[in-house]
Design a protein around this motif. Structure first.
Motif, short mmCIF file in Angstrom:
data_model
loop_
_atom_site.label_atom_id
_atom_site.label_comp_id
_atom_site.label_asym_id
_atom_site.label_seq_id
_atom_site.Cartn_x
_atom_site.Cartn_y
_atom_site.Cartn_z
N PHE A 1 0.95 -1.29 0.15
CA PHE A 1 0.45 -0.38 -0.03
C PHE A 1 1.15 1.63 -0.15
O PHE A 1 0.52 2.30 -0.20
CB PHE A 1 -1.15 -0.50 1.06
CG PHE A 1 -1.28 1.06 1.47
CD1 PHE A 1 -2.92 1.08 0.78
CD2 PHE A 1 -1.36 2.24 2.02
CE1 PHE A 1 -4.12 2.36 0.83
CE2 PHE A 1 -1.70 3.40 2.33
CZ PHE A 1 -3.56 3.25 1.20
N ALA A 2 2.26 1.28 0.58
CA ALA A 2 2.92 2.23 0.70
C ALA A 2 3.42 2.78 -0.50
O ALA A 2 3.60 3.57 -0.84
CB ALA A 2 4.00 2.47 2.14
N GLN A 3 4.13 1.59 -0.68
CA GLN A 3 4.55 2.03 -3.01
C GLN A 3 3.20 2.26 -3.47
O GLN A 3 3.94 2.86 -4.33
CB GLN A 3 4.81 0.28 -2.73
CG GLN A 3 6.08 -0.57 -2.31
CD GLN A 3 7.78 0.44 -2.20
OE1 GLN A 3 7.38 0.97 -2.33
NE2 GLN A 3 8.42 -0.77 -2.46
N ALA A 4 2.30 2.04 -3.24
CA ALA A 4 1.64 2.36 -4.07
C ALA A 4 1.42 3.58 -4.02
O ALA A 4 0.76 4.48 -4.79
CB ALA A 4 -0.09 1.51 -4.84
N TRP A 5 0.92 4.07 -2.55
CA TRP A 5 1.06 5.22 -2.47
C TRP A 5 1.61 6.03 -3.28
O TRP A 5 1.98 7.19 -3.42
CB TRP A 5 1.11 6.08 -1.16
CG TRP A 5 0.51 7.18 -0.61
CD1 TRP A 5 1.53 8.48 -0.18
CD2 TRP A 5 -0.66 7.57 -0.06
NE1 TRP A 5 1.07 9.09 0.20
CE2 TRP A 5 -0.47 9.41 0.61
CE3 TRP A 5 -2.09 7.12 0.27
CZ2 TRP A 5 -1.80 9.64 0.92
CZ3 TRP A 5 -3.02 8.14 0.91
CH2 TRP A 5 -2.68 9.40 1.75
N LYS A 6 3.56 5.90 -2.49
CA LYS A 6 4.37 6.54 -3.13
C LYS A 6 4.47 6.67 -4.67
O LYS A 6 4.92 7.83 -4.99
CB LYS A 6 5.74 5.67 -3.13
CG LYS A 6 7.00 6.74 -3.10
CD LYS A 6 8.31 5.69 -2.85
CE LYS A 6 8.46 3.90 -3.98
NZ LYS A 6 8.85 3.60 -3.63
N VAL B 1 -0.88 1.80 -11.28
CA VAL B 1 -1.28 0.74 -11.14
C VAL B 1 -1.04 -0.79 -11.64
O VAL B 1 -1.52 -1.79 -10.32
CB VAL B 1 -1.80 0.79 -12.28
CG1 VAL B 1 -3.53 -0.85 -13.09
CG2 VAL B 1 -2.49 2.13 -13.59
N VAL B 2 -0.06 -1.08 -11.60
CA VAL B 2 1.43 -2.39 -11.27
C VAL B 2 1.11 -2.35 -9.76
O VAL B 2 0.36 -3.77 -8.64
CB VAL B 2 2.42 -2.91 -11.94
CG1 VAL B 2 2.93 -3.48 -12.02
CG2 VAL B 2 2.06 -2.68 -13.60
N SER B 3 1.09 -1.28 -8.82
CA SER B 3 2.04 -1.30 -7.81
C SER B 3 0.14 -1.62 -7.27
O SER B 3 0.16 -1.94 -6.00
CB SER B 3 2.51 0.32 -6.82
OG SER B 3 3.55 0.39 -7.55
N ALA B 4 -0.86 -0.87 -7.47
CA ALA B 4 -1.96 -1.34 -6.86
C ALA B 4 -2.52 -2.18 -6.59
O ALA B 4 -3.36 -2.62 -5.87
CB ALA B 4 -3.39 0.20 -7.70
N LEU B 5 -2.65 -2.89 -7.56
CA LEU B 5 -3.35 -4.43 -8.33
C LEU B 5 -2.32 -4.93 -7.28
O LEU B 5 -2.98 -6.27 -6.86
CB LEU B 5 -2.67 -5.07 -9.43
CG LEU B 5 -3.81 -4.14 -10.55
CD1 LEU B 5 -3.63 -4.75 -11.78
CD2 LEU B 5 -5.33 -4.35 -9.88
N ALA B 6 -1.09 -4.88 -7.04
CA ALA B 6 0.12 -5.78 -6.45
C ALA B 6 -0.30 -5.97 -5.04
O ALA B 6 -0.70 -6.99 -3.71
CB ALA B 6 1.56 -5.05 -6.61
#
Length: 437
Positions: A173-178, A210-215
């Motif tokens: 979640f932090a990676q997607a937020w970043k 998008v990739v981070s959010a799906l992950a």
């Protein structure tokens, strides 16, 4: 197995120290880690050494005198032969944490290893989900004998798995937020959005949002499938803590008019997202909590554990003594099935084992990490997420440790140490402006 792993970790640490030397920015973190390990080692020596006049010796030694032809000199610990082996389970993650601090010295290295860690968790979560749905009675390559209705991943206990996948969900979640924040999030809310849909698509593609959010979905689904009430609840609380820290410490881009209503919008938007996710994915866990409430053996035996802690205070009963001491305080009305070799509470077990030394070690560890994460949030503009992520992980691990024994499991302790090392580096590194000056 633990001894072999400790020998390997120590050899690796020695090689790394010889090749790299003491890190400049995380020198204090290394010193604190070594200091905690040395302090506990000498405390165990105190507990297992025969003192003159049998001072502070545990009364159990006198009570059992004559029962066995083998007599050990009375000492503070009731398990002097096991304490040093148990100490290795504590020293192993400390050694790996120090190794990580030596290896991950730059922002690039620390951020890169966090990326690798993220994708490793995604792979583990996907394998765990596949095993749970396709082979529910299998644990890795052996038969699954416990928690057949819950996902346990590569762990035996579902609560430890919940802490691990909760940590993974928080990290993803932090990676997607970043990625979202760096690409265009702050520009949209600070009145400088992409001008065309083409700009928007390019921004998304470059940010890999998008990739981070799906992950995030992989560890999140694994977390919910564990059916751990405390694990799921505290994981979502940790995500909420991360969101609040990020939105409350947000800075407007240069030249942008960061108005109060935009900041308010971000706060409520973040809370709304977490609330919806918690309501949808945690509904089953909440229902289970409402049905069962506090009707759980962990809470039933807690008064007996507290009495054991009181009787062993202030020097403790031995670093590996929980199973032997608690058996005398176990309430038969709570059930007699199974052997309690660990307390479902890190703080109770720690106080019983090493007495007054436990709150001292806990205060040093949590206090230093909190200080490091505060510096990360306050001083690191680009890597502010590292401090927020560190704080959120502390919330998850410290709160869940009051209900389960995740940190007592060497596998999770090692995983958390590997998680903390790059975060501490990112938080303690000087900002770019400081370097330029």
């Amino acid at each position: 197995m633990v001894a072999l792993a400790m020998i390997s970790a120590s050899g690796l640490l020695i090689v790394v120290i010889c090749l790299t030397g003491m890190p400049e920015n995380t020198r204090a973190a290394v010193i604190v880690s070594v200091g905690v390990a040395v302090f506990l080692f000498f405390w165990i020596i105190l507990q297992t050494t025969h003192l003159p006049g049998e001072i502070f010796a545990n009364p159990a030694w006198t009570a059992t005198e004559g029962v066995s032809p083998l007599r050990h000199p009375p000492v503070i610990s009731v398990t002097p032969g096991d304490d040093y082996i148990a100490y290795l389970k504590f020293a192993l993650p400390i050694a790996l944490l120090i190794t990580g601090l030596f290896l991950f010295r730059t922002d690039h290295d620390a951020e890169k290893i966090l990326g690798y860690y993220s994708w490793a968790i995604v792979v583990i979560a996907m394998l765990s989900l596949a095993q749970f749905f396709l082979f529910p009675n299998t644990l890795v390559l052996s038969e699954k004998r416990f928690y057949a209705d819950s996902l346990t991943g590569f762990f035996v206990n579902r609560n430890t798995a919940a802490t691990f996948f909760g940590l993974g969900t928080l990290l993803l979640f932090a990676q997607a937020w970043k990625q979202f924040d760096r690409a265009w999030w702050r520009y949209v809310l600070f009145a400088n959005p992409p001008q065309t849909w083409s700009d928007l698509r390019v921004s998304f593609r470059q940010s890999r949002f998008v990739v981070s959010a799906l992950a995030v979905l992989a560890p999140l689904l694994a977390l919910v499938a564990t059916k751990s009430r405390a694990g799921v609840s505290f994981s979502f609380l940790a995500i909420l803590v991360f969101v609040l820290i990020m939105v409350l410490t947000a800075r407007a881009p240069s030249g942008a008019s960061g108005t109060r209503w935009r900041l308010t919008f971000r706060i409520f938007a973040g809370i709304a997202v977490i609330a919806v996710a918690f309501s949808v994915l945690g509904a089953r866990v909440i229902t289970k909590l409402e049905v069962r409430g506090l009707d759980d053996p962990r809470f039933c035996v807690l008064p007996g554990m507290i009495r054991a802690v009181r009787d062993q205070f202030p020097l403790g009963g031995g670093f590996a003594s929980f199973q032997e001491i608690f058996s005398a305080y176990r309430d038969p009305s709570c059930g007699l099935s199974g052997v309690w070799d660990k307390a479902h509470n890190l703080y109770v077990e720690g106080m019983l084992a090493i007495g007054i030394a436990f709150p001292i070690i806990l205060l040093i560890c949590v206090g230093y990490l909190s200080w490091a994460f505060t510096l990360g949030v306050r001083n690191r503009k680009r890597y502010r997420f590292a401090g927020a992520l560190g704080y959120a992980s502390l919330v998850l691990v410290t709160l869940h440790s009051g209900f389960d024994f995740s940190l007592q499991i060497p596998g999770f302790a090692i995983a958390y140490a590997a998680f903390l090392a790059p975060l501490v580096t990112l938080c303690l590194r000087p900002s770019q402006s400081a370097v330029v000056k």
